[in-house]
Design a protein around this motif. Sequence first.
Motif, mmCIF file in Angstrom:
data_model
loop_
_atom_site.group_PDB
_atom_site.id
_atom_site.type_symbol
_atom_site.label_atom_id
_atom_site.label_comp_id
_atom_site.label_asym_id
_atom_site.label_seq_id
_atom_site.Cartn_x
_atom_site.Cartn_y
_atom_site.Cartn_z
ATOM 1 N N GLU A 171 0.843 -1.194 0.000
ATOM 2 C CA GLU A 171 0.000 0.000 0.000
ATOM 3 C C GLU A 171 0.881 1.247 0.000
ATOM 4 O OE1 GLU A 171 -3.278 0.398 -0.157
ATOM 5 O OE2 GLU A 171 -3.815 -1.737 -0.089
ATOM 6 N N GLY A 172 0.432 2.255 -0.742
ATOM 7 C CA GLY A 172 1.180 3.500 -0.820
ATOM 8 C C GLY A 172 0.444 4.658 -0.176
ATOM 9 N N PHE A 173 1.214 5.625 0.320
ATOM 10 C CA PHE A 173 0.652 6.820 0.953
ATOM 11 C C PHE A 173 1.442 8.050 0.512
ATOM 12 C CE2 PHE A 173 -0.067 3.168 3.616
ATOM 13 C CZ PHE A 173 -1.425 3.254 3.897
ATOM 14 N N GLN A 174 0.802 9.179 0.570
ATOM 15 C CA GLN A 174 1.466 10.432 0.221
ATOM 16 C C GLN A 174 1.359 11.432 1.364
ATOM 17 O OE1 GLN A 174 0.167 12.145 -3.489
ATOM 18 N NE2 GLN A 174 1.598 10.897 -4.659
ATOM 19 N N LEU A 175 2.404 12.227 1.496
ATOM 20 C CA LEU A 175 2.399 13.343 2.436
ATOM 21 C C LEU A 175 2.466 14.612 1.590
ATOM 22 C CD1 LEU A 175 2.660 13.812 5.623
ATOM 23 C CD2 LEU A 175 5.005 14.476 5.083
ATOM 24 N N VAL A 176 1.417 15.406 1.647
ATOM 25 C CA VAL A 176 1.308 16.599 0.811
ATOM 26 C C VAL A 176 1.595 17.846 1.638
ATOM 27 C CG1 VAL A 176 -0.210 17.961 -0.688
ATOM 28 C CG2 VAL A 176 -0.429 15.462 -0.617
ATOM 29 N N ASN A 177 2.469 18.690 1.140
ATOM 30 C CA ASN A 177 2.752 19.965 1.808
ATOM 31 C C ASN A 177 1.628 20.937 1.480
ATOM 32 O OD1 ASN A 177 3.695 22.354 2.817
ATOM 33 N ND2 ASN A 177 5.668 22.319 1.780
ATOM 34 N N CYS A 178 0.719 21.114 2.433
ATOM 35 C CA CYS A 178 -0.403 22.040 2.244
ATOM 36 C C CYS A 178 -0.140 23.371 2.929
ATOM 37 C CB CYS A 178 -1.699 21.410 2.762
ATOM 38 S SG CYS A 178 -1.633 20.856 4.492
ATOM 39 N N GLY A 179 1.079 23.550 3.427
ATOM 40 C CA GLY A 179 1.438 24.800 4.102
ATOM 41 C C GLY A 179 2.009 25.831 3.139
ATOM 42 N N THR A 180 2.687 26.804 3.698
ATOM 43 C CA THR A 180 3.221 27.909 2.893
ATOM 44 C C THR A 180 4.747 27.919 2.863
ATOM 45 O OG1 THR A 180 3.130 29.382 4.833
ATOM 46 C CG2 THR A 180 1.191 29.336 3.378
ATOM 47 N N ARG A 181 5.387 26.960 3.542
ATOM 48 C CA ARG A 181 6.843 26.904 3.581
ATOM 49 C C ARG A 181 7.336 25.551 3.105
ATOM 50 N NH1 ARG A 181 8.173 29.426 9.611
ATOM 51 N NH2 ARG A 181 7.171 31.467 9.308
ATOM 52 N N ALA A 182 8.605 25.483 2.749
ATOM 53 C CA ALA A 182 9.203 24.206 2.363
ATOM 54 C C ALA A 182 9.182 23.251 3.556
ATOM 55 C CB ALA A 182 10.631 24.425 1.872
ATOM 56 N N TYR A 183 9.034 21.969 3.263
ATOM 57 C CA TYR A 183 8.951 20.938 4.302
ATOM 58 C C TYR A 183 9.994 19.877 3.966
ATOM 59 C CZ TYR A 183 6.616 18.071 7.868
ATOM 60 O OH TYR A 183 6.310 17.352 9.002
ATOM 61 N N VAL A 184 10.919 19.638 4.893
ATOM 62 C CA VAL A 184 12.041 18.740 4.639
ATOM 63 C C VAL A 184 11.824 17.418 5.370
ATOM 64 C CG1 VAL A 184 14.526 18.411 4.849
ATOM 65 C CG2 VAL A 184 13.609 20.686 4.344
ATOM 66 N N LEU A 185 12.035 16.329 4.641
ATOM 67 C CA LEU A 185 11.912 14.978 5.184
ATOM 68 C C LEU A 185 13.233 14.245 4.992
ATOM 69 C CD1 LEU A 185 8.492 14.094 3.540
ATOM 70 C CD2 LEU A 185 8.836 14.483 5.984
ATOM 71 N N GLU A 186 13.547 13.352 5.922
ATOM 72 C CA GLU A 186 14.735 12.515 5.787
ATOM 73 C C GLU A 186 14.443 11.135 6.357
ATOM 74 O OE1 GLU A 186 18.882 14.143 6.040
ATOM 75 O OE2 GLU A 186 17.879 15.675 7.253
ATOM 76 N N GLY A 187 14.946 10.110 5.656
ATOM 77 C CA GLY A 187 14.807 8.755 6.188
ATOM 78 C C GLY A 187 13.397 8.221 6.103
ATOM 79 N N TYR A 188 12.911 7.710 7.238
ATOM 80 C CA TYR A 188 11.639 7.003 7.290
ATOM 81 C C TYR A 188 10.635 7.731 8.194
ATOM 82 C CZ TYR A 188 14.421 3.041 5.570
ATOM 83 O OH TYR A 188 15.245 2.216 4.843
ATOM 84 N N PRO A 189 9.343 7.587 7.904
ATOM 85 C CA PRO A 189 8.351 8.077 8.864
ATOM 86 C C PRO A 189 8.356 7.192 10.106
ATOM 87 C CG PRO A 189 7.269 6.856 7.114
ATOM 88 C CD PRO A 189 8.722 6.960 6.722
ATOM 89 N N GLU A 190 7.913 7.731 11.218
ATOM 90 C CA GLU A 190 7.722 6.949 12.443
ATOM 91 C C GLU A 190 6.261 6.503 12.462
ATOM 92 O OE1 GLU A 190 8.900 5.041 15.841
ATOM 93 O OE2 GLU A 190 10.184 6.256 14.551
ATOM 94 N N VAL A 191 6.040 5.198 12.430
ATOM 95 C CA VAL A 191 4.683 4.676 12.243
ATOM 96 C C VAL A 191 4.274 3.812 13.427
ATOM 97 C CG1 VAL A 191 3.174 3.305 10.752
ATOM 98 C CG2 VAL A 191 5.017 4.666 9.746
ATOM 99 N N SER A 192 3.076 4.084 13.976
ATOM 100 C CA SER A 192 2.456 3.238 14.990
ATOM 101 C C SER A 192 1.153 2.694 14.421
ATOM 102 C CB SER A 192 2.174 4.037 16.265
ATOM 103 O OG SER A 192 3.372 4.506 16.842
ATOM 104 N N LEU A 193 0.834 1.464 14.764
ATOM 105 C CA LEU A 193 -0.353 0.805 14.233
ATOM 106 C C LEU A 193 -1.412 0.688 15.319
ATOM 107 C CD1 LEU A 193 1.490 -2.055 12.308
ATOM 108 C CD2 LEU A 193 0.902 0.248 11.505
#
Length: 206
Positions: free
Chosen positions: A83-105
């Motif tokens: 399964e795939g997911f997207q993280l969309v920047n809906c703000g007004t500034r640049a958003y920086v990501l590195e590595g992996y998301p932290e996921v809890s189920l």
Amino acid sequence: MISKRWVRGVVVVGVLAGVAGCSAPPAPRPAPGPVQATERTGGTVPRSASPSAPPSASAGACPEGGVRLLEAGGDAAMGLRVEGFQLVNCGTRAYVLEGYPEVSLRDDRNGPLEVAVQHGAAGITTGVPNIDAAPQRVTLAPGQAATWWVVWRNLVTDAAVPATTVSALEVEPRPGAPRLWLRPARPFDLGNTGRLGISPWTAAAR
């Protein structure tokens, strides 16, 4: 002697009162229409909030952290699920990501599940490049999106171990960021494997 005019008046009043007392109640308000899976996502949970009570959020409102989490579709074959997911920047500034998301189920009552969330697909499957991709730095300009994937097998290898169903995800996009809740349109049927693999962030195709 009672006059006929008085009797007719009583009958008319009685009929009118009966009609008023038996009038139909106003029609109920129509139920809301179906909500798309992407419209049920994006709520954030402050650090002090209980994880058992994820908030609801309007699809049009940008969450507190400036990003929104959406489903991106998936595939299933011979018990293997991706399964795939997207993280969309809906703000007004640049958003920086590195590595992996932290996921809890979470289960259907938002309680935590005892499932090992691992980086990559080792021990689950092979030949899924987007799951085993090397971590990289991803910078999202406003309106841009990053993608991440999850993989698992729907297997029951021990009838004595209850099968696990994941009904919700709690995701921290980057360290210290507000957590996002998402309820997939299709819950994750992990069987009793107790394992889920996740990919690193990658820039979504433009």
